[in-house]
Design an enzyme around this catalytic site. Sequence first.
Site, mmCIF file in Angstrom:
data_model
loop_
_atom_site.group_PDB
_atom_site.id
_atom_site.type_symbol
_atom_site.label_atom_id
_atom_site.label_comp_id
_atom_site.label_asym_id
_atom_site.label_seq_id
_atom_site.Cartn_x
_atom_site.Cartn_y
_atom_site.Cartn_z
ATOM 1 N N THR A 5 4.268 2.346 5.605
ATOM 2 C CA THR A 5 2.841 1.965 5.623
ATOM 3 C C THR A 5 2.128 2.879 6.606
ATOM 4 O OG1 THR A 5 1.236 0.333 6.407
ATOM 5 C CG2 THR A 5 3.467 0.039 7.202
ATOM 6 N N ASP B 165 2.290 -0.781 11.662
ATOM 7 C CA ASP B 165 2.140 -2.127 12.249
ATOM 8 C C ASP B 165 3.348 -3.030 12.003
ATOM 9 O OD1 ASP B 165 1.806 -2.379 9.528
ATOM 10 O OD2 ASP B 165 0.101 -3.732 9.631
ATOM 11 N N ARG C 50 0.792 -4.907 -5.560
ATOM 12 C CA ARG C 50 0.913 -6.175 -4.833
ATOM 13 C C ARG C 50 1.118 -7.223 -5.924
ATOM 14 N NH1 ARG C 50 -3.082 -3.425 -1.605
ATOM 15 N NH2 ARG C 50 -2.041 -2.762 0.302
ATOM 16 N N ASP D 171 5.688 -5.112 5.969
ATOM 17 C CA ASP D 171 6.406 -6.355 6.270
ATOM 18 C C ASP D 171 6.221 -7.431 5.196
ATOM 19 O OD1 ASP D 171 3.847 -6.770 7.083
ATOM 20 O OD2 ASP D 171 4.346 -7.243 9.173
ATOM 21 N N GLY E 56 0.836 -1.212 0.000
ATOM 22 C CA GLY E 56 0.000 0.000 0.000
ATOM 23 C C GLY E 56 0.861 1.247 0.000
ATOM 24 N N ASP F 136 -0.205 2.121 8.460
ATOM 25 C CA ASP F 136 -0.732 1.362 9.610
ATOM 26 C C ASP F 136 0.172 1.366 10.846
ATOM 27 O OD1 ASP F 136 -2.801 0.747 7.940
ATOM 28 O OD2 ASP F 136 -2.343 -1.389 7.759
ATOM 29 N N ARG G 108 -5.507 -2.463 8.666
ATOM 30 C CA ARG G 108 -6.004 -3.781 8.261
ATOM 31 C C ARG G 108 -6.110 -4.737 9.453
ATOM 32 N NH1 ARG G 108 -3.452 -5.898 2.885
ATOM 33 N NH2 ARG G 108 -1.842 -4.558 3.733
#
Length: 319
Positions: free
Chosen positions: A125, A129, A72, A103, A11, A127, A171
Amino acid sequence: MKTIGVLTSGGDAPGMNAAVRAVVRTAISLGMTVKGIRRGYAGLIENDIFDMDSRSVCDIINRGGTVLYTARCPKFRTEEGVLEAVENCKKHGIEGLVVIGGDGSFKGALQLSRHGVPCIGVPGTIDNDIGCTEYTIGFDTAMNTAIEMIDRIRDTAQSHERCSVIEVMGRHAGYIAVQTGIAVGATAIMVPEVPVSMESIIRKIKTAQRNGKKHFIVIVAEGVGGVEDIAKQIMAATDIDSRATVLGHVQRGGNPTLRDRLRATQMGYEAVQLLNQGKGNRVVAYQGSSVVNYDIEDALQMKKCFDERMLKIALETAI
Ligand code: ADP
Ligand code: F6P
């Protein structure tokens, strides 16, 4: 190393361009040649590779998205895909690669490193995360965009004395939800890491209602989902007119904030320094106030501890 490549993968995130710029300019300063790869691993397999110079990255430090495009690429998860990518690296003389992504992208970088193309991962990203780093490029911009949008929703929720249930991105992670929730004074925050019952949320809203509160914001992480249903349940249990909003991709765009431009430049710079020292199979990360680096395999094993205290602070300051 004389020639390196750079790609963005997964993303997109605001600040990826600033990272690409830092990689290209640092490499050129060190006397290296830089190849840009379009659309992440897909471009590496399809040979969509071009020469970059210092002017290729003019006027992008301030821009969201990624000028290298991103994708992707399922084929890259196969041995065949990785071997084609390695072949194309050889064709273009790419001796090392900077991979800017999440990741999933780092797992791809690990495969390439194992097949003889040393890679350095740069965390990008919205996120936030990724286990090995306190910060990922794009997180700050995404949250600033989210709070701007939620402030607008708040105006109308306040005017109509409603409850607004708002889904923010993430996500599998609630980092955007918690920090954004604090910043907008959300009455309730729902994240995948800490399950919470609808009953307790409704109880909290009812208590606040009895104390005179008339409009409410509930933040829901994408990983929890179901905002329409949550809004219906709140309306049924409290009689407060409720509306659901999914903020969606608006959070992924826009000019990167100062923090994202800074971290992207620091980490992009460090990634090239590592390649220049002959190091590969590393991920750069932000810990404390420093840029550090880890072996990719170790980095992929690292787990981020969800800060439940932040959630507690959010909920105890919104009553
Ligand atoms: P992110 O990098 O944001 O986590 P993805 O998980 O979608 O995003 O991964 C981006 C790309 O990285 C995938 O489309 C794929 O090409 C590559 N990738 C992900 N996982 C692996 C894996 N286990 N092995 C090889 N490549 C992978
Ligand atoms: O990983 C970043 C992210 O924006 C997540 O928060 C979200 O779930 C996902 O990407 C959406 O990806 P896309 O719509 O690009 O497939």
